[in-house]
Design an enzyme around this catalytic site. Structure first.
Site, short mmCIF file in Angstrom:
data_model
loop_
_atom_site.label_atom_id
_atom_site.label_comp_id
_atom_site.label_asym_id
_atom_site.label_seq_id
_atom_site.Cartn_x
_atom_site.Cartn_y
_atom_site.Cartn_z
N GLY A 253 61.15 11.80 21.37
CA GLY A 253 61.27 10.36 21.34
C GLY A 253 60.14 9.67 20.61
O GLY A 253 59.92 8.47 20.82
N ASP A 254 59.42 10.38 19.74
CA ASP A 254 58.31 9.77 19.02
C ASP A 254 58.11 10.55 17.72
O ASP A 254 59.04 11.19 17.24
CB ASP A 254 57.05 9.77 19.90
CG ASP A 254 56.17 8.54 19.65
OD1 ASP A 254 55.74 8.36 18.49
OD2 ASP A 254 55.92 7.78 20.59
N ASP A 255 56.88 10.51 17.16
CA ASP A 255 56.63 11.27 15.93
C ASP A 255 56.94 12.74 16.17
O ASP A 255 56.51 13.33 17.17
CB ASP A 255 55.16 11.13 15.51
CG ASP A 255 54.79 9.71 15.13
OD1 ASP A 255 55.69 8.94 14.74
OD2 ASP A 255 53.60 9.37 15.24
N GLN A 277 60.89 10.53 15.15
CA GLN A 277 60.44 9.60 14.10
C GLN A 277 59.86 10.32 12.89
O GLN A 277 59.03 9.77 12.16
CB GLN A 277 59.42 8.62 14.69
CG GLN A 277 60.03 7.76 15.81
CD GLN A 277 59.06 6.76 16.40
OE1 GLN A 277 58.01 6.47 15.83
NE2 GLN A 277 59.41 6.21 17.55
#
Length: 441
Positions: A253-255, A277
């Site tokens: 849910g992020d980089d 991401q």
């Protein structure tokens, strides 16, 4: 003789990590498989960790094994489940092979971890730079030393019980003392075949490391309910040089992977991303008046499905607002020689190519105040489908004189938000000097 062969193997690992970045145009043709054929060799001491197998804390047995076998040794986690209820730091290992054949499960005692998680480094004092806990981040486990071989065989698993954390923080960014799953502080080392399931926060954080190869790693940092798995980066580097990530599969849910402060000679290749991401540079420039760099980063041969971005550079504004982890700004330095090559995205959510020099924690900020320099950024052989007509958004800071050497070659995306689909042709630019291979819209 076997121990001598083991030493030779680890020496070759060092050469491997050195060679990989020296010729990133090789396309990944490194004979790592031949080196892994030597994994049957053994050092002279072996510590086998016995699990209770009744749900009680196995940390004491793990600590004991690492104490007895911290050099010229092999440590074995058997094919069973180990329950971990204590923060652990093993930072002085030397010439150690760590076999992880089972599953390591971290406890859900949130209050314990908030009070006892370990600063990630690289400094010693939180009031100096670099601080003891960069960006005020902490971790549940630190593995560090020289000539480490961490082998997961494709099924050795770190289970962070992250759902308890996703439910607890309810989407709050960088909740204080929420621990990372693993911090690695190593030199001339090799990490292979590990699985990470629902990490507590960031998954693998490389701090103060040199010449490390990490390959065939699986990360699943997804929530099973409507609470987001926020801040679940797949891997981050900081204060590290010559780090290679190969054949990572990440859903988070992020980089997916980020090169943060003082990351140099980073290679990311043959990876597959789901959601998340993409590849990030930064964020950097968060510490006022501190000089940081990100240099010589290549990301290539990657496929992303449903990701928000492919390639994002993010630097803080030149104005300091509050303190890390969620505040800061006013740092100086540069990001340069960054290459994204041969990357395909399917069903991308937003503009896949982003330069953002207005990273901040306040609603209104002066986006032209950053003095962090960005130059020699290359996007080539990129394509796929996205849900917007904007293929790129480049916001460079006027205070630094804009971004230099931002080039594109063979970059084509299709906007599937229209019927019928059409080329995504909008490139929004602010303070981009002499664009190469494209025209700003």
């Amino acid at each position: 003789m076997r121990y001598l062969t083991y030493i030779i193997w680890l020496a070759l690992i060092s050469c491997l990590a050195l060679a990989e970045y020296s010729a990133p145009s090789w396309g990944g043709a490194i004979p790592a498989n031949a080196l892994r054929d030597l994994k049957a060799t053994r050092p002279f001491r072996t510590c086998v960790i016995q699990a209770h197998q009744n749900g009680s804390d196995d940390s004491p047995a793990i600590i004991s094994a690492f104490s007895r076998c911290k050099s010229n040794s092999q440590i074995q986690f058997q094919n069973t489940t180990y329950y971990i209820g204590k923060a652990m730091k093993f930072s002085d290992l030397d010439n150690v092979k760590i076999d992880i054949q089972g599953t390591l499960v971290w406890s859900t005692d949130i209050q314990y971890w908030l009070e006892n998680s370990l600063p990630i480094g690289p400094g010693k004092d939180q009031n100096s730079y670099p601080p003891a806990a960069y960006q005020n981040q902490t971790t549940a486990l630190i593995l560090g030393g020289k000539r480490l071989w961490i082998e997961g065989f494709g099924y050795g698993t770190f289970d962070g019980n992250g759902q308890a954390w996703y439910d607890f923080v309810k989407g709050q960014s960088n909740y204080p003392n929420r621990p990372h799953a693993l911090v690695l502080t190593a030199e001339d080392s090799y990490v292979h075949g590990l699985r990470f399931i629902q990490p507590q926060m960031w998954t693998v954080t490389i701090v103060g490391s040199k010449r490390v190869l990490l390959e065939d790693i699986y990360v699943n940092a997804t929530s099973t309910n409507d609470q987001p798995a926020r801040n679940t980066d797949g891997a981050n580097t900081m204060f590290s040089d010559r780090i290679t990530f190969r054949r990572w599969t990440i859903e988070n849910g992020d980089d997916c992977i980020a090169a943060k402060a003082n990351s140099t000679n980073i290679l990311i290749e043959y990876a597959t991303f789901y959601k998340g991401q993409g590849i990030a540079i930064g964020s950097v420039g968060q510490y006022h008046n501190q000089f940081e760099i990100v240099e010589n980063v290549t990301a290539r041969n990657i496929v992303a499905y449903g990701s928000r971005y492919i390639a994002r550079i993010k630097t803080w504004t030149g104005e300091q607002n509050d303190w890390p982890p969620n505040g800061g700004g006013g740092g100086v330095g540069y990001a340069r020689n960054i290459i994204w090559d041969n990357i395909t995205i399917h069903d991308g959510e937003k503009s896949p190519l982003v330069i953002n020099q207005c990273y901040t924690n306040v609603n209104k900020a002066n986006c032209s105040t950053s003095t962090f320099d960005i130059s020699n950024i290359t996007y080539k052989n990129l394509g796929g489908t996205i849900k917007t007509r904007n293929m790129a958004q480049f916001q460079c800071s006027r205070s630094q004189g804009g971004c230099d050497g931002v080039s594109m070659e063979n970059v084509r995306f299709t906007n599937t938000a229209t019927s019928p689909p059409e080329p995504a042709s909008i490139i929004r630019c602010s303070n981009v000097n002499k664009p190469v291979g494209y025209t700003c819209s």
